[in-house]
Design a protein around this motif. Structure first.
Motif, PDB file in Angstrom:
ATOM      1  N   THR C 106       0.663  -0.803  -0.145  1.00  0.00           N
ATOM      2  CA  THR C 106       0.088  -0.678   0.277  1.00  0.00           C
ATOM      3  C   THR C 106       0.612   1.092   0.335  1.00  0.00           C
ATOM      4  O   THR C 106       0.286   1.917  -0.789  1.00  0.00           O
ATOM      5  N   VAL C 107       2.260   1.595   1.087  1.00  0.00           N
ATOM      6  CA  VAL C 107       2.724   2.779   0.742  1.00  0.00           C
ATOM      7  C   VAL C 107       3.844   2.681  -0.401  1.00  0.00           C
ATOM      8  O   VAL C 107       3.904   3.933  -0.793  1.00  0.00           O
ATOM      9  N   ALA C 108       4.367   1.889  -0.811  1.00  0.00           N
ATOM     10  CA  ALA C 108       4.855   1.413  -2.317  1.00  0.00           C
ATOM     11  C   ALA C 108       3.796   2.152  -3.448  1.00  0.00           C
ATOM     12  O   ALA C 108       4.326   2.810  -4.128  1.00  0.00           O
ATOM     13  N   ALA C 109       2.664   1.759  -3.216  1.00  0.00           N
ATOM     14  CA  ALA C 109       2.299   2.167  -4.749  1.00  0.00           C
ATOM     15  C   ALA C 109       1.607   3.712  -3.946  1.00  0.00           C
ATOM     16  O   ALA C 109       1.990   3.993  -5.362  1.00  0.00           O
ATOM     17  N   ARG C 110       1.499   4.310  -3.324  1.00  0.00           N
ATOM     18  CA  ARG C 110       1.308   5.446  -2.869  1.00  0.00           C
ATOM     19  C   ARG C 110       2.228   6.742  -3.258  1.00  0.00           C
ATOM     20  O   ARG C 110       2.129   7.265  -3.841  1.00  0.00           O
ATOM     21  N   ASN C 111       3.870   6.014  -3.032  1.00  0.00           N
ATOM     22  CA  ASN C 111       4.588   6.522  -3.370  1.00  0.00           C
ATOM     23  C   ASN C 111       5.379   6.686  -4.810  1.00  0.00           C
ATOM     24  O   ASN C 111       5.896   7.699  -5.200  1.00  0.00           O
ATOM     25  N   GLY C 112       4.895   5.296  -5.514  1.00  0.00           N
ATOM     26  CA  GLY C 112       4.421   5.295  -7.045  1.00  0.00           C
ATOM     27  C   GLY C 112       6.203   5.584  -7.837  1.00  0.00           C
ATOM     28  O   GLY C 112       5.660   6.208  -8.881  1.00  0.00           O
ATOM     29  N   LYS C 113       6.662   4.684  -7.303  1.00  0.00           N
ATOM     30  CA  LYS C 113       7.730   4.321  -7.977  1.00  0.00           C
ATOM     31  C   LYS C 113       7.860   3.040  -7.815  1.00  0.00           C
ATOM     32  O   LYS C 113       7.464   1.699  -6.526  1.00  0.00           O
TER      33      LYS C 113
END
Lengths: 333, 333, 333, 333
Positions: C106-113
């Motif tokens: 979820t966090v990585a998706a939000r960070n978009g990288k």
């Protein structure tokens, strides 16, 4: 139903007896042998009669004979059997003397009966498949043939002395294989041989290891390797390079089990010797003979094939002695 | 010399007739079949008499019967033949009903005559070599067994409907192979199956693709994969991991020819189906039966083995339906 | 030119350093490790700087980080690195906790990288060729997948205890391989495991031998076999049955030498362990990452793939304990 | 740390540049080529300088040169480099003229610097393993060697014309392989060649297909088969029969995938040509050179080995023309 007389009752005669009786188109009528007891035993096992060779040859009810006696009797028996009107399947070689084999060929031709020589390897499913694939053009134009043919262990020197030598006794099969696959006889034969397996073989005037190169009129080349000893089993491989590929007929193994341990990955050895390896070939050879004789179609292997292989053996024997190439024309006289 | 009556004259009966007649310790006396003409044809080909099943079972001169009739007759014939004092070799499976097979086992035990079940694969030279190697400890303690068993093509749905289903009809051979190699029956059976080869098989209530995991009391595991379709031929492989190595019995190929072209390196396919692959196994199976019966030594495969395999098939059938593991104890009742 | 920071300086980090420096599209800028000396040694060997992890993550000149630290740091580092705007290639597994891995996702998706998980086996030339052949339809519709994955020797029990267990530590590679080849995740997971290689592993609550069956929504089936011990080497094979054929990716051997003696025919063992076997795969994996990141095309393996494999490991762990099938849906919550 | 100058910047020079830079014991200082641009490109890729050959040879800081220029420059460069005090690794062949190579050998001996000839195949892991196994006596006394060496496709006729012919250009590798494995040079050479792959090759006075038999003083025999065309890839196999077994080094395949369909069982082709096949051998060759030069131990391949192989090529060229055996003594003068 082809009625068959079997001349000879040794080990290979037993193999042939099985092929004859299990073939739906032939029946084994009689067996002869200089050892009457052996003939009796073999005949009774397969429901046939033990007779003299004369009695077999003179019996008008017998259509064909299979000659599985010692080599020195082959030419005589081919001549007598064809003279008596029998179709003949004779074990290889025709004779140890090329001149005698050629004379036999003349007589047999005059007698007009079909004579097939027992080059059983042509009927091995692997070599037959390789040949069929090449004939279909699957590797294009054939260029370079390589035959590896190693026996598991050398025969006794006593056998070597009467064998005619490695080229006539052992490599003759490979000469025929080359003729079979290349569809032609070579122009010249170039042999290098030595006796490094057993010095006693050298002392007897023979070689036990040999490489023979065959040069063909159209530039193709074949090479045959023979050794009297491959301790791991009967090594029988053929490899054919063509303009669009390579065909290899590999060894048959005793089983398909593979064992992987810290020592490595190991599998079964090649089948041990010719009876194990070529059992299906003997049955197919006999079936081909029955079909040709009963339908009047050409034999798949002829007496001429036997003479050609013998001429190559003669040329190789000379070449191995002189170190020089020997043309097939020069030995054919 | 064991005098044998053959019950059944279909295709597999012909294979057995060859094994019986070519074995030096047995002779084929009579053949019966519900199709009298088929019985007559087979009998005459092998030099035997066509008779009724009753006539065979009542003939005191006949020592043994080989039952190669349809599955639904096996239990009855085993009971009648042992009751008539015959030794029996019966094709697998004993029955489609585990309860009926167990009842048959009780009757046969009372009759006191040897009954062997035709799990021919135990006699395949490859699997037999793998088993012998494992028994000699060549890979240490056995841990994980894997059996791959794919048929070349699915049978007609009409056959599927009367077959008892994949587990009783096809995988039963693999259950017996697991019992043979592991030397034990599993505690529980866990099956996953589906019909993706042919939806008609699913519509008939059967599966055509299945994976079964067997758990053993000592922690060992076996896994069996079945498919009704492997278009390249009969895929029959066994793989056994042990504490000090791996054993693999691989497929037998039609020939050893390898072709290398720009398209790649290609070799022959596996032998097509069970007759080609297991022909030597049928002969070895019969030889083992003859030896055991004539010497009074234990049979290498027993009626109990047939019941055990059937119980595993029953458990797998239930497990595939429920998705849950099924203990062997629960189906043996 | 992708500028790379390498987090971790252990053995696998060295493999990655070689891949990074030999790739024409990337350059190794800095290395960090909790062991400063190890970071220094690795950095100097490859012409890079040793830095702290913070310094790497805060350096705007660094485009991407490769995470090769211990498993318990993966989720945190993925979150921090993507938060700092870096593209990430992270060694498997994402985490030992499925919930933590999902949170990270979820966090990585939000960070978009882009975040790629290092399932290196997808890049093994053998498995990649098998997958490409299947995707081209060369064996028709896929039906039954079989993965054999044995390590040469079990790790120390101390490692076992922190590993997350066989399913999360070892079979996770095979779960991803199944997802890669089948192109789908299974509906349910059915595991049978035991500790027969080393009782100490069982005492530590883990298994060392396991068979897992995966059932797919469309009826396809996959089976994975794991053992912690195959004394002959690293056994890594994949086999895929389809409606028109079979594909097998076999082991790579140490060399091609075959020795035939009276003891049998032996060849080299499989390459010993993952570094020997998968060295080309690590280079190909890195090349794929560089290409995807520099061209903005989709990653060949994603964080979602890492979560899916972890979910299957979680399901298998539960199933091995209860003996019952576990659906993927039930563990994904 | 060995400081190295690379003479030549063609394709094979690039392979050597990788070996030099990835070896921890050597560093690439400078590159020269008659094509200055090519030298510049290669030098910059590997962090070296582009210089003139003179500048490299005159630089006292350079310890060793690797000669990867065209064959006609080899003898001169070996003489100049050893005169300048450099250790030398020179690509094969030493020269197309045996007399010139022998003169070079005299000069180099006087200069007293080590000269290694780049017979890279000795360092192939497969051939090296075969040799090591034979040396350990694993197949007893060696008797019969067989080398198969086929290129995937013939070079342009323009190349053939300056190549020195098949025996000096292509089979020279196999002559060295025979010397390596047999541990001796043969007494005589017997060649049969023809141009059946491409008539233009014959028109240019060369052969494209050849079989050469080597006879050794102790009775051993070797046979080498060459073809300029094997459409399925680079066919590089060695087979050695001994008194207690057979060793075979087989081809390396592009991958391990096996596909079984109704069309048969197919696997990957051999690696395509020498760069793919012998990449690991080039690295191992360079490592052996570095070790020998930096430790002052004997070189694994010497200038004398290069002269011996060239003498065998000279003998084979004569033999193929005359059809007669040619002794090595006669060409060595």
């Amino acid at each position: 139903m082809l009625k068959v007389g079997l001349l000879g009752a040794g080990r290979i005669a037993g193999v042939h007896a099985t092929a004859i009786t299990s073939n739906p188109g032939s029946t084994l009528v009689a067996v002869s042998d200089i050892n009457a007891e052996a003939a009796g035993r073999l005949a009774s096992q397969y429901g046939a009669e033990a007779r003299s060779t004369d009695a077999i040859l003179n019996d008008p009810a017998i259509d064909a004979v299979l000659i599985a006696t010692s080599t020195d009797t082959h030419s005589d028996l081919i001549e007598r059997a064809t003279g008596a009107g029998k179709a003949v399947l004779c074990e290889k070689p025709v004779d140890l003397s090329l001149a005698r084999a050629q004379a036999c060929q003349t007589v047999a031709a005059r007698n007009g009966k079909p004579v097939m020589i027992g080059f059983n390897r042509r009927f091995d499913p692997n070599f037959a498949t390789l040949k069929a694939s090449a004939d279909k053009g699957e590797i294009g134009k054939t260029e370079l043939l390589s035959i590896t043919s190693f026996d598991p262990a050398p025969p006794p020197v006593a056998y070597i002395k009467v064998s005619g030598g490695l080229f006539r006794d052992m490599m003759i099969h490979d000469f025929d294989m080359a003729n079979f696959i290349m569809g032609a006889v070579p122009v010249s034969v170039l042999a290098v041989g030595s006796s490094i397996v057993d010095p006693a073989i050298g002392a007897a005037g023979d070689v036990d290891t040999a490489v023979v190169t065959l040069a063909y009129a159209d530039g193709r080349i074949a090479v045959i390797k023979n050794s009297r000893r491959a301790v791991y089993g009967y090594d029988q491989r053929v490899e054919l390079l063509g303009s669009s590929g390579l065909l290899q007929a590999q060894n048959m193994l005793e089983n398909t089990v593979v064992k992987s341990t810290t020592a490595g990955v190991s599998s079964a050895k090649p089948t041990y010797f010719f009876l194990e390896r070529y059992m299906p070939a003997y049955a197919a050879e006999w079936a081909a003979f029955v079909t040709a004789v009963t339908t009047g179609t050409p034999l798949p292997v002829t007496l001429a094939d036997g003479v050609a292989a013998l001429a190559m053996a003669e040329a190789a024997t000379q070449s191995a002695k002189t170190g020089l190439p020997v043309t097939l024309a020069s030995v054919l006289g």
